[in-house]
Write a protein that holds these residues in place. Structure first.
Motif, mmCIF file in Angstrom:
data_model
loop_
_atom_site.group_PDB
_atom_site.id
_atom_site.type_symbol
_atom_site.label_atom_id
_atom_site.label_comp_id
_atom_site.label_asym_id
_atom_site.label_seq_id
_atom_site.Cartn_x
_atom_site.Cartn_y
_atom_site.Cartn_z
ATOM 1 N N VAL A 208 56.008 48.852 33.255
ATOM 2 C CA VAL A 208 56.752 47.630 32.922
ATOM 3 C C VAL A 208 55.804 46.443 32.751
ATOM 4 C CG1 VAL A 208 58.427 45.962 33.795
ATOM 5 C CG2 VAL A 208 58.887 48.399 33.988
ATOM 6 N N PHE A 209 54.944 46.201 33.731
ATOM 7 C CA PHE A 209 54.077 45.028 33.665
ATOM 8 C C PHE A 209 52.853 45.269 32.784
ATOM 9 C CE2 PHE A 209 56.581 44.154 37.423
ATOM 10 C CZ PHE A 209 56.838 42.799 37.303
ATOM 11 N N GLY A 210 52.467 46.528 32.600
ATOM 12 C CA GLY A 210 51.394 46.792 31.650
ATOM 13 C C GLY A 210 51.833 46.518 30.222
ATOM 14 N N LEU B 145 51.139 43.059 27.145
ATOM 15 C CA LEU B 145 50.778 43.305 25.744
ATOM 16 C C LEU B 145 51.803 42.764 24.761
ATOM 17 C CD1 LEU B 145 49.619 47.008 26.199
ATOM 18 C CD2 LEU B 145 48.129 45.032 25.875
ATOM 19 N N LEU B 146 52.934 42.261 25.257
ATOM 20 C CA LEU B 146 53.981 41.772 24.375
ATOM 21 C C LEU B 146 53.529 40.505 23.648
ATOM 22 C CD1 LEU B 146 57.148 42.256 26.618
ATOM 23 C CD2 LEU B 146 56.456 43.632 24.655
ATOM 24 N N PRO B 147 54.042 40.290 22.439
ATOM 25 C CA PRO B 147 53.658 39.064 21.710
ATOM 26 C C PRO B 147 54.246 37.790 22.309
ATOM 27 C CG PRO B 147 55.274 40.339 20.466
ATOM 28 C CD PRO B 147 54.872 41.191 21.618
ATOM 29 N N ASN B 148 55.294 37.904 23.140
ATOM 30 C CA ASN B 148 55.897 36.730 23.762
ATOM 31 C C ASN B 148 54.935 36.154 24.803
ATOM 32 O OD1 ASN B 148 57.464 34.885 25.258
ATOM 33 N ND2 ASN B 148 59.329 36.002 24.778
ATOM 34 N N ILE C 196 53.728 35.780 32.675
ATOM 35 C CA ILE C 196 54.336 36.186 33.946
ATOM 36 C C ILE C 196 53.792 37.536 34.391
ATOM 37 C CG2 ILE C 196 56.515 36.833 35.042
ATOM 38 C CD1 ILE C 196 57.909 34.777 33.284
ATOM 39 N N SER C 197 53.687 38.472 33.475
ATOM 40 C CA SER C 197 53.162 39.795 33.827
ATOM 41 C C SER C 197 51.716 39.710 34.294
ATOM 42 C CB SER C 197 53.277 40.729 32.621
ATOM 43 O OG SER C 197 54.613 40.852 32.194
ATOM 44 N N GLU D 293 47.724 40.328 38.527
ATOM 45 C CA GLU D 293 46.505 39.828 39.150
ATOM 46 C C GLU D 293 46.716 39.506 40.628
ATOM 47 O OE1 GLU D 293 43.591 39.853 37.906
ATOM 48 O OE2 GLU D 293 44.265 40.548 35.943
ATOM 49 N N PHE D 294 47.899 39.010 40.989
ATOM 50 C CA PHE D 294 48.182 38.725 42.396
ATOM 51 C C PHE D 294 48.207 40.011 43.216
ATOM 52 C CE2 PHE D 294 51.294 38.441 45.845
ATOM 53 C CZ PHE D 294 50.753 37.396 46.593
ATOM 54 N N CYS D 295 48.878 41.039 42.702
ATOM 55 C CA CYS D 295 48.966 42.300 43.448
ATOM 56 C C CYS D 295 47.623 42.998 43.555
ATOM 57 C CB CYS D 295 49.986 43.224 42.775
ATOM 58 S SG CYS D 295 51.690 42.606 42.822
ATOM 59 N N ARG D 296 46.756 42.792 42.595
ATOM 60 C CA ARG D 296 45.421 43.383 42.669
ATOM 61 C C ARG D 296 44.521 42.648 43.643
ATOM 62 N NH1 ARG D 296 42.647 43.653 37.089
ATOM 63 N NH2 ARG D 296 41.058 44.656 38.373
ATOM 64 N N ALA D 297 44.734 41.347 43.793
ATOM 65 C CA ALA D 297 43.824 40.536 44.603
ATOM 66 C C ALA D 297 44.131 40.617 46.094
ATOM 67 C CB ALA D 297 43.872 39.074 44.139
ATOM 68 N N VAL D 298 45.404 40.753 46.467
ATOM 69 C CA VAL D 298 45.787 40.752 47.876
ATOM 70 C C VAL D 298 45.501 42.127 48.468
ATOM 71 C CG1 VAL D 298 47.687 40.411 49.501
ATOM 72 C CG2 VAL D 298 47.556 39.034 47.424
ATOM 73 N N PRO D 299 44.859 42.211 49.653
ATOM 74 C CA PRO D 299 44.595 43.517 50.280
ATOM 75 C C PRO D 299 45.884 44.259 50.612
ATOM 76 C CG PRO D 299 43.236 41.812 51.276
ATOM 77 C CD PRO D 299 44.211 41.117 50.382
ATOM 78 N N VAL D 300 45.810 45.584 50.549
ATOM 79 C CA VAL D 300 46.991 46.405 50.791
ATOM 80 C C VAL D 300 47.485 46.228 52.223
ATOM 81 C CG1 VAL D 300 47.911 48.746 50.705
ATOM 82 C CG2 VAL D 300 46.142 48.064 49.101
#
Length: 384
Positions: free
Chosen positions: A97-99, A103-106, A112-113, A118-125
């Motif tokens: 969904v977020f990938g 890539l959407l033209p909007n 938002i995606s 980036e937030f979910c990747r940056a915060v430790p699990v």
């Protein structure tokens, strides 16, 4: 073996005799050092300064008994797999969904995606697990530790899958989108119907490798009291004061499952390459059927009739033979079987164009000499 050697030659130059000898010596030295370190560790475990012999069977026996497996290891392993499977399904859905959203033209949806990923990747699990655990407990959600582990793994690994989707689409040839736009598709239609399916197929090996990360990260749930394999091993060790032995058994179980997933990640690309590889032998194609693969008449005539348009001393031939095929595919035209028949509305077509004679099937028989069929054939033959 040859393909692996070719792949390694692309990454670096093949070493010569001197280089091979140096590598062999380095491997021997490393093996000796590893063996010496292993012996020192075992000696230290057998005779610790202030403690019990950790290699004694009295400490290993409770960690290997059947009750330990049925009451601790297997239930903990089931909870680990249960969280891993649900986290993998959620991560794949989240990543797709977020990938695609990135890539959407909007620009609004794309922004938002990007922020979410980036937030979910940056915060430790582990930090995500603790936040969700406290939040679910405050809201009164049952089994809060389990859902905290699953949701944290979904967000982190889903962001990784989203980046795999984005990079997979970015690595496609630019001609893919240009061709789809030339055919009249919009950018969104090209993305959803042409580019993303290819990217998903290409990212499967990397996604399978990510399963190893999901399986190992479930061990972090033991910090928030989730009863996974690690937590159950620690409980068993605290009962018999053999925490080292139970953790070793748990480590072996983790290793076996991660090794199986790694082998799956290695086998999958080879399997995909075999299923998508082009045929090694190029099949002959009927010349007339190149432009129209669905025309069985063209395929049959090109295969069975080899004659000029005009015969010597005669006009154009009246060839009304009809062909009906069970398979009109050009790739299978050699193995296609045709049934040859004659048009009843054109008696002259009953004459064989090669021998200029009637087939045995249509020749007049004595008992049907006065019949309509034979008479028709005779008249046709006389006229011909």
């Amino acid at each position: 073996m040859a393909s692996k050697k070719n792949e390694s030659s692309v990454l670096f130059d093949q070493p010569g005799p001197k280089g091979l000898r140096t590598i062999r010596i380095a491997n021997i030295v490393a093996a000796v050092v590893f063996a010496v370190v292993l012996v020192l560790i075992l000696m230290r475990l057998a005779a610790p300064p202030d403690g019990e012999n950790q290699l004694s069977w009295e400490l290993w026996k409770p960690a290997l008994e059947p009750e330990a497996w049925t009451d601790f290891y297997l239930p903990g392993l089931w909870m680990t797999l249960q969280a891993s499977i649900l986290a993998v399904i959620g991560a794949v859905a989240f990543g797709l969904v977020f990938g695609i959203g990135r890539l959407l033209p909007n620009p609004v949806l794309r922004g938002i995606s990007a922020v979410v990923v980036e937030f979910c990747r940056a915060v430790p699990v582990l930090l995500l697990m603790i936040f969700f655990w406290r939040g679910f407990a405050f809201l009164g959600v049952g089994n809060s530790s389990y859902w905290a582990v699953v949701l944290a793994l979904v967000l982190y690994n889903g962001s990784v899958v989203a980046e795999l989707v984005r990079s997979g689409v970015g690595n496609l040839p630019s001609g893919q989108r240009e061709a789809s736009l030339a055919l009249g598709l919009t950018e969104t239609q090209s993305l959803m119907q042409i580019e993303v399916p290819q990217a998903v197929f290409a990212m499967l090996p990397a996604a399978v490798t990510q399963l190893v990360v999901v399986l190992k990260d479930t061990a972090l749930g033991s910090i928030i009291m989730y009863t996974d394999l690690l937590q159950e091993s620690r409980r068993l060790g605290s009962m018999y004061f053999n925490i080292l032995q139970t953790l070793v058994v748990a480590a072996v179980i983790y290793f076996v499952f991660c090794w199986l997933l790694s082998r799956l990640a290695e086998w999958l690309p080879e399997r995909m390459r075999q299923r998508t590889a082009a045929p090694t032998e190029v099949e002959a194609v009927a010349p007339i059927a190149i432009m129209d693969p669905s025309n069985v008449n063209q395929i049959a005539v090109a295969k069975e009739v080899d004659e000029k348009m005009f015969t010597a001393g005669a006009g154009p031939r009246q060839y009304h033979v009809h062909h009906r095929g069970s398979n009109a595919s050009i790739r299978q035209w050699r193995r296609t079987r045709y049934m040859q028949g004659y048009d009843e509305t054109h008696p002259e077509s009953q004459v064989d164009p090669q021998t200029m004679e009637f087939p045995e099937l249509f020749k007049a028989k004595p008992k049907d000499a006065k019949g309509s069929d034979s008479g028709t054939s005779g008249k046709s033959a006389k006229g011909e």
